[in-house]
Design a protein around this motif. Structure first.
Motif, short mmCIF file in Angstrom:
data_model
loop_
_atom_site.label_atom_id
_atom_site.label_comp_id
_atom_site.label_asym_id
_atom_site.label_seq_id
_atom_site.Cartn_x
_atom_site.Cartn_y
_atom_site.Cartn_z
N GLN A 23 0.84 -1.07 -0.22
CA GLN A 23 0.07 -0.08 -0.03
C GLN A 23 0.83 1.24 0.01
OE1 GLN A 23 -3.13 2.18 3.06
NE2 GLN A 23 -2.89 -0.15 3.06
N ARG A 24 1.79 1.26 1.02
CA ARG A 24 2.78 2.47 1.06
C ARG A 24 3.40 2.67 -0.25
NH1 ARG A 24 8.26 2.77 3.96
NH2 ARG A 24 8.45 4.83 4.36
N SER A 25 4.08 1.53 -0.83
CA SER A 25 4.65 1.91 -2.01
C SER A 25 3.93 2.22 -3.25
CB SER A 25 5.52 0.13 -2.62
OG SER A 25 6.37 0.01 -1.75
N GLN A 74 -4.73 5.25 -0.56
CA GLN A 74 -4.94 4.12 -1.61
C GLN A 74 -6.55 4.15 -1.96
OE1 GLN A 74 -3.08 0.38 -1.39
NE2 GLN A 74 -4.80 -0.39 -2.82
N ASN A 75 -7.26 4.09 -1.01
CA ASN A 75 -8.71 4.00 -1.21
C ASN A 75 -9.53 4.36 -0.15
OD1 ASN A 75 -9.36 1.57 0.41
ND2 ASN A 75 -8.11 0.38 -1.22
N LEU A 76 -10.94 4.73 -0.24
CA LEU A 76 -11.76 5.57 0.72
C LEU A 76 -11.84 4.60 2.10
CD1 LEU A 76 -14.51 6.95 -1.47
CD2 LEU A 76 -12.87 7.97 -0.19
N SER A 102 -8.34 9.98 -3.32
CA SER A 102 -8.16 8.37 -3.26
C SER A 102 -7.70 7.96 -4.71
CB SER A 102 -9.67 8.04 -2.92
OG SER A 102 -9.45 6.69 -2.83
N ILE A 103 -6.48 6.98 -4.50
CA ILE A 103 -5.97 6.65 -6.04
C ILE A 103 -6.85 5.59 -6.53
CG2 ILE A 103 -4.16 5.31 -6.96
CD1 ILE A 103 -2.42 6.39 -4.62
N LEU A 109 -11.29 14.72 -3.67
CA LEU A 109 -12.56 14.96 -2.75
C LEU A 109 -12.62 16.28 -1.98
CD1 LEU A 109 -13.33 11.41 -1.67
CD2 LEU A 109 -14.33 12.54 -3.70
N PRO A 110 -12.92 17.55 -2.93
CA PRO A 110 -12.71 18.66 -1.96
C PRO A 110 -14.07 19.00 -1.33
CG PRO A 110 -13.06 18.99 -4.13
CD PRO A 110 -13.01 17.39 -4.32
N SER A 111 -15.37 18.09 -1.47
CA SER A 111 -16.41 18.47 -1.02
C SER A 111 -17.19 17.25 -0.50
CB SER A 111 -17.54 19.17 -2.03
OG SER A 111 -17.90 18.23 -2.96
N HIS A 112 -18.07 17.96 0.38
CA HIS A 112 -18.91 16.73 1.12
C HIS A 112 -19.99 16.00 -0.04
CE1 HIS A 112 -18.34 17.81 5.24
NE2 HIS A 112 -18.33 19.01 4.89
N GLN A 113 -20.38 16.61 -0.82
CA GLN A 113 -21.11 15.91 -2.01
C GLN A 113 -20.38 14.88 -2.92
OE1 GLN A 113 -22.63 19.50 -4.22
NE2 GLN A 113 -24.59 18.97 -3.40
N GLU A 114 -19.17 15.18 -2.96
CA GLU A 114 -18.39 14.35 -3.66
C GLU A 114 -18.11 12.75 -2.91
OE1 GLU A 114 -15.54 16.98 -4.91
OE2 GLU A 114 -16.33 17.13 -6.94
N LEU A 115 -17.99 13.34 -1.43
CA LEU A 115 -17.58 12.06 -0.61
C LEU A 115 -18.86 11.16 -0.58
CD1 LEU A 115 -15.70 10.48 1.26
CD2 LEU A 115 -16.58 11.96 3.03
N ASN A 116 -20.00 12.02 -0.42
CA ASN A 116 -21.27 11.07 -0.26
C ASN A 116 -21.13 10.25 -1.60
OD1 ASN A 116 -21.89 12.13 2.28
ND2 ASN A 116 -22.90 13.85 1.24
N ILE A 117 -21.05 10.85 -2.65
CA ILE A 117 -21.32 10.11 -3.98
C ILE A 117 -20.49 8.70 -3.91
CG2 ILE A 117 -21.05 10.07 -6.60
CD1 ILE A 117 -22.00 12.93 -6.18
N ALA A 118 -18.96 9.18 -3.49
CA ALA A 118 -18.08 8.03 -3.64
C ALA A 118 -18.32 6.83 -2.67
CB ALA A 118 -16.59 8.76 -3.19
#
Length: 123
Positions: A23-25, A74-76, A102-103, A109-118
Motif C-alpha cells: 500500500q505504502r509503495s 489508496q482507497n476510501l 483516493s487513488i 474530494l474537496p466537498s461533502h457531495q463528492e464524498l457522499n457519492i463516492a
C-alpha cells in the motif's frame, strides 16, 4: 503540492507488514509520478474509530497548521468505512482547503457531495 500520505491496514491478515508495504509503495509511487512533495507519511496498523486513530489525529494537526495541501490514500476504505467519520474528516480538510485524493477510486474530494457519492458507490 505538499502531500501527506496515509496508509492503514486493519485486520490480522494484513498485520504482517506485507499489505502495508504494498500500500505504502503504491501511494508513494503515485505521488512521485505526479511530482508531488511528500512531507509526511503516516502508517497505521489495527482498527479503531477514525478520529481516535493517532495517525489521523496527526494528519489533522498538520492540516490545521497549514502544512499540507493534499492527503493521499489508496482507497476510501483506508480512511474509514463509516460515512460519518469520513465526512467529519473531510469537513476538516474542506475547512482548510485541503483535498483528499483516493487513488483506487480516482477521486479528488474537496466537498461533502463528492464524498457522499463516492461512499455510496463503494457500498
Amino acid at each position: 503540492m505538499r502531500v501527506c500520505v496515509y496508509c492503514r491496514v486493519g485486520n490480522a491478515e494484513q498485520l504482517d507488514g506485507i499489505a502495508m508495504d504494498a500500500q505504502r509503495s503504491k501511494v508513494k509511487r503515485f505521488a512521485e509520478d505526479k511530482g508531488w512533495q511528500i512531507i509526511k507519511e503516516v502508517c497505521e496498523y489495527g482498527v479503531g474509530a477514525a478520529m481516535t486513530r493517532p495517525g489521523l489525529r496527526e494528519i489533522a494537526e498538520l492540516v490545521r497548521a497549514g502544512q499540507v495541501d493534499l492527503v493521499l490514500i489508496q482507497n476510501l476504505s483506508r480512511l474509514s468505512r463509516r460515512k460519518q467519520e469520513a465526512d467529519d474528516f473531510l469537513n476538516l480538510l474542506y475547512q482548510h482547503n485541503v483535498t483528499l485524493f483516493s487513488i483506487d477510486e480516482g477521486l479528488a474530494l474537496p466537498s461533502h457531495q463528492e464524498l457522499n457519492i463516492a461512499l455510496l458507490a463503494s457500498l
